[in-house]
Design a protein around this motif. Structure first.
Motif, short mmCIF file in Angstrom:
data_model
loop_
_atom_site.label_atom_id
_atom_site.label_comp_id
_atom_site.label_asym_id
_atom_site.label_seq_id
_atom_site.Cartn_x
_atom_site.Cartn_y
_atom_site.Cartn_z
N MET A 78 -27.16 33.19 -7.97
CA MET A 78 -25.86 33.15 -7.28
C MET A 78 -24.89 34.13 -7.93
N GLN A 79 -25.03 34.27 -9.24
CA GLN A 79 -24.22 35.23 -9.98
C GLN A 79 -24.46 36.66 -9.45
N LYS A 80 -25.72 36.98 -9.15
CA LYS A 80 -26.07 38.30 -8.58
C LYS A 80 -25.42 38.48 -7.22
N LEU A 81 -25.40 37.39 -6.44
CA LEU A 81 -24.86 37.48 -5.08
C LEU A 81 -23.33 37.52 -5.09
N LEU A 82 -22.73 36.65 -5.95
CA LEU A 82 -21.28 36.50 -5.92
C LEU A 82 -20.57 37.53 -6.79
N HIS A 83 -21.21 37.91 -7.89
CA HIS A 83 -20.54 38.81 -8.83
C HIS A 83 -21.32 40.09 -9.05
N PRO A 84 -21.56 40.85 -7.99
CA PRO A 84 -22.28 42.11 -8.19
C PRO A 84 -21.50 43.02 -9.13
N GLN A 85 -22.23 43.80 -9.91
CA GLN A 85 -21.61 44.76 -10.84
C GLN A 85 -22.00 46.16 -10.37
N PRO A 86 -21.12 46.80 -9.59
CA PRO A 86 -21.43 48.14 -9.07
C PRO A 86 -21.70 49.11 -10.21
N ARG A 87 -22.56 50.09 -9.97
CA ARG A 87 -23.05 50.92 -11.06
C ARG A 87 -22.20 52.18 -11.27
N VAL A 88 -20.90 51.99 -11.43
CA VAL A 88 -20.05 53.15 -11.75
C VAL A 88 -20.39 53.73 -13.12
N ASP A 89 -21.14 52.94 -13.92
CA ASP A 89 -21.55 53.48 -15.23
C ASP A 89 -22.49 54.67 -15.07
N PHE A 90 -23.06 54.84 -13.87
CA PHE A 90 -23.93 55.99 -13.62
C PHE A 90 -23.16 57.23 -13.16
N ASN A 91 -21.86 57.12 -12.96
CA ASN A 91 -21.09 58.25 -12.41
C ASN A 91 -21.36 59.58 -13.11
N PRO A 92 -21.24 59.64 -14.45
CA PRO A 92 -21.42 60.95 -15.09
C PRO A 92 -22.82 61.53 -14.86
N TYR A 93 -23.82 60.67 -14.79
CA TYR A 93 -25.21 61.15 -14.65
C TYR A 93 -25.49 61.56 -13.21
N LEU A 94 -24.95 60.80 -12.26
CA LEU A 94 -25.11 61.17 -10.85
C LEU A 94 -24.46 62.53 -10.58
N ARG A 95 -23.23 62.69 -11.05
CA ARG A 95 -22.51 63.95 -10.81
C ARG A 95 -23.29 65.14 -11.36
N GLU A 96 -23.87 64.94 -12.52
CA GLU A 96 -24.54 66.05 -13.20
C GLU A 96 -25.94 66.30 -12.66
N PHE A 97 -26.67 65.24 -12.31
CA PHE A 97 -28.11 65.42 -12.07
C PHE A 97 -28.60 65.05 -10.67
N ALA A 98 -27.89 64.18 -9.94
CA ALA A 98 -28.47 63.66 -8.70
C ALA A 98 -28.34 64.65 -7.55
N SER A 99 -29.39 64.76 -6.73
CA SER A 99 -29.31 65.60 -5.53
C SER A 99 -28.80 64.78 -4.34
N ALA A 100 -28.97 63.46 -4.37
CA ALA A 100 -28.46 62.57 -3.32
C ALA A 100 -28.35 61.17 -3.89
N ALA A 101 -27.50 60.36 -3.29
CA ALA A 101 -27.38 58.97 -3.76
C ALA A 101 -26.84 58.07 -2.66
N ILE A 102 -27.14 56.78 -2.80
CA ILE A 102 -26.62 55.76 -1.88
C ILE A 102 -26.59 54.45 -2.66
N ASP A 103 -25.72 53.52 -2.29
CA ASP A 103 -25.81 52.21 -2.93
C ASP A 103 -26.69 51.31 -2.07
N ILE A 104 -27.39 50.41 -2.74
CA ILE A 104 -28.36 49.57 -2.03
C ILE A 104 -27.65 48.31 -1.56
#
Ligand code: ADP
Ligand code: MG
Length: 316
Positions: free
Chosen positions: A183-209
């Motif tokens: 229920m914690q996973k459902l009610l209190h999702p923790q969006p992955r903004v911690d990946f921001n620096p890595y996505l900006r630098e390395f990702a060719s595409a991204a989406i949230d699931i």
């Protein structure tokens, strides 16, 4: 309590002070200072009672989730969340509900140093629409359309936990010690903004699931005009889901609401990304590869490749 005292009491006080908010709640519109070297990234999400959440949930949880699903859209772009607008439709001005709700909004905003800058309050069946604004360095927004054949498909965490929690909501008699954890996973999702620096630098595409890995990866593929092949035994599945059901992989592929990220990285960038993630004590999971041929495929344990059913949550 009229509309204006309600706004003053529960929403005006909520807001975190940010120097870039030139004008916040209380005027006809908000006014923001945008740094010269940044791009503004905007997204909105609507949550309707008994579609996206149960009206019996603690208003704190409803508020938290409403903010976080919006923050997750920022994470999917590699953008830092900054400002929020809240359009709220309420069946009644229940002060206990409003207190819990505004606390949830405040705590969720505080986590990212975000400010509530305005909104709208109306009377009607319980629903809310949130508009989030974020910032990304110029030309660094990560889109859905950049995946290239040969890129590796990554996910940021374990999948299926939120879908199992939804399943348990409908199965009150299933005795599960892990119910609270899920229920914690459902009610209190923790969006992955911690990946921001890595996505900006390395990702060719991204989406949230949000709707399920197969459906969301398919969005990347369609936008990028490519296909993908997933390695089923490489997909990280929430441990409780693995323990509790034989069709755990279906939940990981088709279950929504996890708010992890799916992104693609060229094999050229992969090594540097992994070493930087390791330095930060973070982990991402390679789950497949982008291919020329459109559509989604899955490689089974026995090496057999099958077409993948692209199903995820769809409102219509
Ligand atoms: P207007 O009539 O000009 O649209 P409103 O009376 O709807 O203004 O809102 C007054 C102020 O309160 C505005 O600054 C608006 O952004 C803000 N506001 C209204 N509802 C909310 C809410 N639920 N949360 C935060 N701010 C709100
Ligand atoms: Mg208004």
């Amino acid at each position: 309590m009229n509309e204006f005292s309600l706004i003053d009491q529960y929403f005006k006080a909520v807001t975190h002070k940010r120097d870039d908010v030139l004008l916040g709640i209380g005027d006809d519109a908000a006014c923001l200072k945008i740094p010269k070297d940044k791009e503004l990234v905007i997204s909105c999400d609507t949550l309707v009672a008994d579609v996206h959440f149960l009206s019996t949930w603690d208003a704190y949880d409803i508020a938290w989730k409403a903010v976080m699903v919006n923050v997750s859209d920022m994470a999917a772009m590699g953008a830092d969340p900054c400002w929020l607008m809240l359009a709220l439709t309420l069946p009644e001005a229940d002060s206990h509900w409003l207190k819990r709700f505004s606390q949830g909004i405040r705590d969720a905003l505080d986590q990212y140093n975000m400010a509530l800058i305005g909104g709208d309050t109306t009377h009607g069946p319980l629903a809310m629409n949130l508009t989030i604004h974020g910032l990304v360095p110029e030309k660094k927004a990560v889109k859905r359309n950049g995946a290239k054949p040969g890129d590796i498909v990554y996910v940021t965490g374990h999948l299926g936990g939120a879908a199992q929690a939804v399943y348990l909501l409908n199965e009150p008699n299933v005795n599960s010690a892990d119910r609270a954890k899920l229920m914690q996973k459902l009610l209190h999702p923790q969006p992955r903004v911690d990946f921001n620096p890595y996505l900006r630098e390395f990702a060719s595409a991204a989406i949230d699931i949000s709707d399920g890995l197969s459906s969301d990866l398919n969005h990347i593929c369609t936008a990028s005009n490519v296909g993908a092949c997933l390695e089923l035994d490489q997909i990280p599945i929430h441990p409780v889901v693995v323990q509790s059901r034989q069709d755990a992989i279906e939940f990981a592929l088709q279950g929504g609401d996890d708010y992890e990220l799916c992104f693609t990285v060229s094999s050229k960038n992969e090594g540097r990304m992994l070493s930087q993630l390791a330095q930060a004590n973070m982990n991402a999971y390679a789950v497949g590869v982008i291919e020329h041929t459109p559509g989604l495929r899955a490689k089974q344990k026995n090496g057999l490749i099958v077409d993948l059913d692209i199903r995820g949550y769809s409102h219509f």
